[in-house]
Design an enzyme around this catalytic site. Structure first.
Site, mmCIF file in Angstrom:
data_model
loop_
_atom_site.group_PDB
_atom_site.id
_atom_site.type_symbol
_atom_site.label_atom_id
_atom_site.label_comp_id
_atom_site.label_asym_id
_atom_site.label_seq_id
_atom_site.Cartn_x
_atom_site.Cartn_y
_atom_site.Cartn_z
ATOM 1 N N LEU A 1 -3.921 1.903 5.837
ATOM 2 C CA LEU A 1 -4.657 0.933 5.049
ATOM 3 C C LEU A 1 -6.102 1.403 4.850
ATOM 4 O O LEU A 1 -6.578 2.297 5.526
ATOM 5 C CB LEU A 1 -4.634 -0.428 5.745
ATOM 6 C CG LEU A 1 -3.258 -1.019 6.055
ATOM 7 C CD1 LEU A 1 -3.405 -2.364 6.758
ATOM 8 C CD2 LEU A 1 -2.414 -1.166 4.799
ATOM 9 N N GLY A 2 -6.794 0.764 3.916
ATOM 10 C CA GLY A 2 -8.208 1.055 3.730
ATOM 11 C C GLY A 2 -8.555 1.759 2.443
ATOM 12 O O GLY A 2 -9.731 1.897 2.101
ATOM 13 N N GLY A 3 -7.539 2.251 1.713
ATOM 14 C CA GLY A 3 -7.789 2.879 0.425
ATOM 15 C C GLY A 3 -8.641 4.127 0.515
ATOM 16 O O GLY A 3 -8.809 4.731 1.576
ATOM 17 N N GLY B 1 -24.551 12.580 -9.250
ATOM 18 C CA GLY B 1 -24.479 11.185 -8.815
ATOM 19 C C GLY B 1 -24.344 11.101 -7.307
ATOM 20 O O GLY B 1 -24.542 12.077 -6.582
ATOM 21 N N HIS C 1 -43.473 -6.162 13.574
ATOM 22 C CA HIS C 1 -44.293 -4.936 13.547
ATOM 23 C C HIS C 1 -44.081 -4.157 14.846
ATOM 24 O O HIS C 1 -44.065 -4.748 15.921
ATOM 25 C CB HIS C 1 -45.771 -5.295 13.405
ATOM 26 C CG HIS C 1 -46.679 -4.107 13.516
ATOM 27 N ND1 HIS C 1 -46.841 -3.213 12.480
ATOM 28 C CD2 HIS C 1 -47.448 -3.668 14.539
ATOM 29 C CE1 HIS C 1 -47.691 -2.266 12.852
ATOM 30 N NE2 HIS C 1 -48.071 -2.521 14.108
ATOM 31 N N ALA D 1 -17.361 -0.242 -3.153
ATOM 32 C CA ALA D 1 -16.463 -0.938 -2.231
ATOM 33 C C ALA D 1 -16.890 -2.378 -2.010
ATOM 34 O O ALA D 1 -16.051 -3.295 -1.972
ATOM 35 C CB ALA D 1 -16.412 -0.190 -0.896
ATOM 36 N N ARG E 1 -0.366 4.402 0.340
ATOM 37 C CA ARG E 1 -0.876 5.335 1.337
ATOM 38 C C ARG E 1 -0.300 4.993 2.716
ATOM 39 O O ARG E 1 0.009 3.837 3.002
ATOM 40 C CB ARG E 1 -2.396 5.260 1.361
ATOM 41 C CG ARG E 1 -3.107 6.397 2.076
ATOM 42 C CD ARG E 1 -4.599 6.119 2.158
ATOM 43 N NE ARG E 1 -5.222 6.061 0.852
ATOM 44 C CZ ARG E 1 -5.764 7.096 0.224
ATOM 45 N NH1 ARG E 1 -5.734 8.287 0.806
ATOM 46 N NH2 ARG E 1 -6.320 6.956 -0.962
ATOM 47 N N GLU F 1 0.829 -1.202 0.000
ATOM 48 C CA GLU F 1 0.000 0.000 0.000
ATOM 49 C C GLU F 1 0.866 1.256 0.000
ATOM 50 O O GLU F 1 1.753 1.407 0.834
ATOM 51 C CB GLU F 1 -0.923 0.022 1.219
ATOM 52 C CG GLU F 1 -1.719 1.293 1.403
ATOM 53 C CD GLU F 1 -2.540 1.689 0.181
ATOM 54 O OE1 GLU F 1 -2.439 2.864 -0.223
ATOM 55 O OE2 GLU F 1 -3.257 0.826 -0.380
ATOM 56 N N GLY G 1 -21.699 13.633 -5.516
ATOM 57 C CA GLY G 1 -22.127 15.020 -5.540
ATOM 58 C C GLY G 1 -23.333 15.269 -4.665
ATOM 59 O O GLY G 1 -23.400 16.273 -3.939
#
Length: 464
Positions: free
Chosen positions: A38-40, A183, A443, A319, A35, A33, A186
């Site tokens: 971790l985790g993107g 989308g 319910h 994801a 970055r 990775e 935004g």
């Protein structure tokens, strides 16, 4: 040179899930990775921080505008944006730190740096200090994810013209914000800043927002967001932006001709593009097809031992799609069957109300030549929705007219993101609308609306 059974380039949802699953299956795993955490994108500057801000901003709006109807006096509600941002950052830190612990627990080797294919089974890891190391792996998985799309003539400067990344880090509420793109990204981020006090205008090139969704629900979402004060310019595009005197003059070309908007912040949220230029794909012989990595039905690229998943390959950039693909590839590498049902992947917009869907829309089903039956049930007829003061929205069930098999479910309303899971399970097991009708629902709950919509497929809704 260290050797591994399974190595991944990219530690986002696809990469880290695949790493853990491969380790569970007894493989020696490396996770690379670039970055620092971790985790993107998802965990660091995407799904997780945006949902934290959506929740906080929704609570702020409810406290400010809606508690009175519950008999709760809450005058003088004030925004502490710094504290809200601190909470968001703390959540990000907790989930990314948690991933580090999971890697240690599963004995996954984490390598910090940029992973580059180095031919055959080799990967070169260029570390941040300028050095590099090499490793070998029997199976290599590409999972580098994606980055925001930058429009021609509207380059990101991180301050005035921003991407979703910077929109999660603003230190003050803009007076006026123009959002390019109707989308999920935004609409969600526009909602955050509208709730916190900004004037928000969404400029969308297409005839409607949330273009992937059912037409009825798309129109319903636009109506509800309009009630909240978000303005929309549809079938319009931003052609230029001039920054002068601290303001941005935005030129918009629409149905009525050219016009100008003035704002403090211009958020460009027109989509994302896969990271194809960081890992030496071309040099390694990995084929690119229409801007995505080409893979076969088992996620193999044109290089036999190299696989690709997530945003790099065709399909929705979600994801949870990447996670399922990651698990499937790990299982294939272990000699087990790997499975992803692309017809049963949910898609959610986390606005207020939320929009969630799985499967075909009514229009898509008809385009495929399918004869369908449609059932609808509205939140306003549901006791739980009334108690929550969340009466706007509906559930729409699309079923095959001949077999009654559920082809699609579409939900606009409170907690739609949680409600959609039942529909996904139903579709995964090829359930009929009758199966949902015959399933007892507690319910009072919002999930009863799904059952009512299934009943309405055969025109036997009780409360509709």
């Amino acid at each position: 040179m260290d050797s591994f059974d399974f190595a991944l380039i990219g530690a986002g949802p696809g990469g880290y899930v695949a790493a853990i699953r491969a380790a569970q299956l007894g493989m020696k795993v490396a996770l690379i990775e670039e970055r620092a955490t971790l985790g993107g994108t998802c965990l660091n500057v995407g799904c997780v921080p945006s949902k934290a801000l959506l929740e906080s901003s929704e609570l702020f709006q409810v406290a400010r505008d809606r508690l009175g109807e519950h008999g709760i006096g809450a005058s003088g509600v004030q925004l502490d944006l710094a504290k809200m941002m601190e909470r968001k950052s703390r959540i990000v830190t907790e989930v990314t730190d948690g991933l580090g612990l999971l890697m240690k627990k599963n004995k996954v080797t984490v390598l910090s740096g940029r992973g580059v294919l180095a031919g055959g089974k080799k990967i070169r890891v260029d570390n941040p200090q300028g050095g590099s190391t090499e490793l070998e792996a029997e199976t290599i998985v590409l999972a580098m994810g994606s980055v925001p799309v930058e429009l021609p003539g509207l380059p990101f400067d991180g301050k005035k013209i921003i991407s979703s990344t910077e929109a999660l880090e603003l230190t003050e509420v803009p007076g006026r914000m123009v959002v390019v793109g109707g989308g999920a990204i935004g609409l969600e981020l526009g909602s955050v800043w509208k709730r916190l006090g900004a004037e928000v205008t969404v400029v969308e090139l297409l005839p409607r927002i949330a273009i992937f969704s059912d037409v009825q629900l798309s129109k319903g979402l636009k109506k509800e967001l309009g009630k909240q004060g978000i303005e929309f310019l549809l079938e319009s595009k931003v052609t230029a932006a001039d920054i002068s005197g601290g303001e941005i003059k935005v030129t918009v070309d629409g149905k009525a001709g050219e016009s100008e908007l003035t704002c403090d912040t211009l958020l460009v949220a027109v989509g994302r593009k896969p990271c194809l230029d960081t890992a030496g794909l071309e040099e390694a012989g990995v084929t690119i097809d229409q801007g995505r990595v080409k893979v076969d039905h088992q996620w193999r690229t044109s290089v036999p031992n190299i696989y690709a998943i997530g945003d790099l390959i065709h399909g929705p950039m979600l994801a949870h799609k990447a996670e399922d693909e990651g698990m499937a590839v790990a299982e294939l590498a272990a000699g087990q069957p790997g499975h992803v049902n692309y017809d049963a992947i949910p898609n959610v917009i986390y606005t207020m109300p939320e929009l969630a869907q799985v499967g075909l829309t009514e229009a898509e089903a008809k385009e495929k030549g399918l004869k369908v039956k449609v059932g609808r049930s509205y939140f306003k007829a549901n006791a739980r929705a009334k108690s929550l003061a969340e009466e706007e929205g509906l559930v729409k069930v699309i079923a095959d007219a001949e077999t009654d098999r559920i082809l699609g479910v579409h939900i606009l309303g409170a907690r739609a993101s949680d409600m959609i899971a039942e529909a996904v399970v139903a579709m995964e097991f090829q359930a009929s609308s009758e199966d949902i009708v015959r399933t007892c629902h507690a319910h009072p709950t919002l999930s009863e609306i799904f059952r009512e919509a299934a009943m309405a497929v055969d025109r036997r809704s009780i409360h509709g």
